[in-house]
Design a protein around this motif. Sequence first.
Motif, PDB file in Angstrom:
ATOM      1  N   TRP A  69       5.183  10.180 -21.013  1.00  9.25           N
ATOM      2  CA  TRP A  69       4.502   8.950 -20.570  1.00  9.25           C
ATOM      3  C   TRP A  69       4.799   8.696 -19.101  1.00  9.25           C
ATOM      4  O   TRP A  69       3.901   8.433 -18.296  1.00  9.25           O
ATOM      5  N   GLU A  70       6.112   8.738 -18.789  1.00  9.72           N
ATOM      6  CA  GLU A  70       6.535   8.424 -17.423  1.00  9.72           C
ATOM      7  C   GLU A  70       5.973   9.447 -16.432  1.00  9.72           C
ATOM      8  O   GLU A  70       5.483   9.086 -15.363  1.00  9.72           O
ATOM      9  N   ALA A  71       6.032  10.732 -16.815  1.00  8.05           N
ATOM     10  CA  ALA A  71       5.535  11.785 -15.926  1.00  8.05           C
ATOM     11  C   ALA A  71       4.059  11.579 -15.611  1.00  8.05           C
ATOM     12  O   ALA A  71       3.619  11.721 -14.468  1.00  8.05           O
ATOM     13  N   ALA A  72       3.261  11.232 -16.633  1.00  7.66           N
ATOM     14  CA  ALA A  72       1.818  11.036 -16.430  1.00  7.66           C
ATOM     15  C   ALA A  72       1.565   9.907 -15.436  1.00  7.66           C
ATOM     16  O   ALA A  72       0.670   9.995 -14.592  1.00  7.66           O
ATOM     17  N   LEU A  73       2.368   8.857 -15.517  1.00 10.13           N
ATOM     18  CA  LEU A  73       2.156   7.684 -14.656  1.00 10.13           C
ATOM     19  C   LEU A  73       2.660   7.926 -13.237  1.00 10.13           C
ATOM     20  O   LEU A  73       1.947   7.667 -12.263  1.00 10.13           O
ATOM     21  N   VAL A  74       3.903   8.424 -13.093  1.00  9.89           N
ATOM     22  CA  VAL A  74       4.469   8.504 -11.737  1.00  9.89           C
ATOM     23  C   VAL A  74       3.780   9.566 -10.886  1.00  9.89           C
ATOM     24  O   VAL A  74       3.801   9.473  -9.661  1.00  9.89           O
ATOM     25  N   ASN A  75       3.162  10.547 -11.528  1.00 11.73           N
ATOM     26  CA  ASN A  75       2.496  11.580 -10.739  1.00 11.73           C
ATOM     27  C   ASN A  75       1.111  11.171 -10.257  1.00 11.73           C
ATOM     28  O   ASN A  75       0.579  11.787  -9.333  1.00 11.73           O
ATOM     29  N   THR A  76       0.494  10.174 -10.919  1.00  7.92           N
ATOM     30  CA  THR A  76      -0.904   9.893 -10.594  1.00  7.92           C
ATOM     31  C   THR A  76      -1.119   8.535  -9.933  1.00  7.92           C
ATOM     32  O   THR A  76      -2.206   8.274  -9.433  1.00  7.92           O
ATOM     33  N   LEU A  77      -0.111   7.635  -9.952  1.00  9.30           N
ATOM     34  CA  LEU A  77      -0.352   6.242  -9.558  1.00  9.30           C
ATOM     35  C   LEU A  77       0.602   5.766  -8.476  1.00  9.30           C
ATOM     36  O   LEU A  77       1.624   6.411  -8.205  1.00  9.30           O
ATOM     37  N   SER A  78       0.263   4.626  -7.872  1.00  6.69           N
ATOM     38  CA  SER A  78       1.047   4.046  -6.791  1.00  6.69           C
ATOM     39  C   SER A  78       1.469   2.632  -7.173  1.00  6.69           C
ATOM     40  O   SER A  78       0.823   1.995  -8.017  1.00  6.69           O
ATOM     41  N   PRO A  79       2.559   2.130  -6.554  1.00  5.63           N
ATOM     42  CA  PRO A  79       3.039   0.780  -6.894  1.00  5.63           C
ATOM     43  C   PRO A  79       1.921  -0.253  -6.801  1.00  5.63           C
ATOM     44  O   PRO A  79       1.137  -0.234  -5.848  1.00  5.63           O
ATOM     45  N   GLY A  80       1.833  -1.110  -7.809  1.00  9.83           N
ATOM     46  CA  GLY A  80       0.834  -2.181  -7.810  1.00  9.83           C
ATOM     47  C   GLY A  80      -0.542  -1.763  -8.302  1.00  9.83           C
ATOM     48  O   GLY A  80      -1.432  -2.602  -8.436  1.00  9.83           O
ATOM     49  N   ASP A  81      -0.742  -0.489  -8.591  1.00  6.55           N
ATOM     50  CA  ASP A  81      -2.045  -0.037  -9.110  1.00  6.55           C
ATOM     51  C   ASP A  81      -2.378  -0.760 -10.410  1.00  6.55           C
ATOM     52  O   ASP A  81      -1.495  -0.989 -11.246  1.00  6.55           O
ATOM     53  N   ARG A  82      -3.657  -1.071 -10.576  1.00  2.11           N
ATOM     54  CA  ARG A  82      -4.104  -1.703 -11.824  1.00  2.11           C
ATOM     55  C   ARG A  82      -4.504  -0.631 -12.824  1.00  2.11           C
ATOM     56  O   ARG A  82      -5.228   0.306 -12.490  1.00  2.11           O
ATOM     57  N   ILE A  83      -4.042  -0.792 -14.072  1.00  2.00           N
ATOM     58  CA  ILE A  83      -4.431   0.138 -15.124  1.00  2.00           C
ATOM     59  C   ILE A  83      -4.902  -0.651 -16.338  1.00  2.00           C
ATOM     60  O   ILE A  83      -4.508  -1.803 -16.528  1.00  2.00           O
TER      61      ILE A  83
END
Length: 393
Positions: A69-83
């Motif tokens: 889960w964490e790997a998928a998020l930290v590799n594709t997104l930036s702080p404050g991004d809306r999901i």
Amino acid sequence: MHHSGRHFLQIPGPTNVPDRVLRAMAQPTIDHRSPEFAALGRTVLEGLKAVFQTAGPVVMFPASGTGAWEAALVNTLSPGDRILAFDIGEFARLWCDVARRLGLEVDVVPGDWRRGVDPASVESKLRADPQVRAVLVVHNETSTGVTSRIPEIRRAIDRAGHPALLLVDAVSSLASIDLRHDAWGIDVTLTGSQKGLMLPPGLSFNAISDKARAASRTARLPKSYWAWEPMLAANASGFFPYTPATNLLYGLREALLMLAEEGLPNVFARHQRLAEATRCAVRAWGLEIGCLCPEEHSNVLTTVMMPEGHDADAFRAVAAERLNLSLGAGLGRLKGRAFRIGHLGDFNELMLAGTLCGVEMALSLAGVPASKGGVDAAMDSLCGRPEQTARPL
Ligand SMILES: *Cc1c(COP(=O)(O)O)cnc(C)c1O
């Protein structure tokens, strides 16, 4: 206390590890910088592509599914991004918690935990918010026994003409329920080792689309252990940037071989057959299946609602103590209100018959009001006969 005979581990993960996999892992650990290791690394990295149904790269980390889960998020997104996420069950909720802790802004669509992600709601949410960077979907929600329809969700994103990434949790579906990373336009498919892949816990995986890899080049969430690029660079020659879980990789090589020998379409058909028989049993008992939409029934587990006034955990304790049978607990808001029968992984007709027999006996031993005849209904289903009507106690 010693229990004779085999323990029935019928929780929806970790699943029963086949003897072939256990034997494959019982080998000396080798030098992870040796040519012998590189051959193993290349074999499993290549073999995984078939299971994810992708031509692109699949990376793996020594971690549980939560790491994926964490790997998928930290590799594709930036702080404050809306999901955009959907409260369809406990695992969907936990993934949102991870996202919030990482500093992402999560828009959660509420749900009743008896249905999957509604494609129409994906479309309307995305039309209303052009800023959404990613859509998070749990393919098979293991807390509820509901399988969301990924191809329809993909079409909803496309209808909205929205550029958001599609991140899919396939921890309890991969290698049990059809999932096509490339054909379904998924950007990251993530999973763990301890469910359909028939391994012990300890490995987590990300399959990565071109679009996800491009996003990773500008994504600004901090990452080190989970970073894709150093992993992909080392993987190109069969190696890893840090010590891999060598013996689990021996097991993975064997599990991939077993899946290839059976053939993925046959694996999916087997899960479908066993799941349908389980649902016949639950209906014959006169109990309620958690999942409300027939087209979203999970083929890897069945969530069974407890009759009012009966505690699912007390019932599970009877099954464990009297019959050496482990059933899944109700999670989160289903705690005590439901139990779960896992029917995935290295599993066949007679294992299912034993499991359902155990559930039927435990219902009786625990004084839960249920009709008899569930096992008969399951046998009829497995033999291709029409569902029988329930016989009263
Ligand atoms: C099992 C599971 C996970 C991962 O849990 P870990 O305990 O971290 O391995 C994530 N999502 C789903 C849908 C699961 O079934």
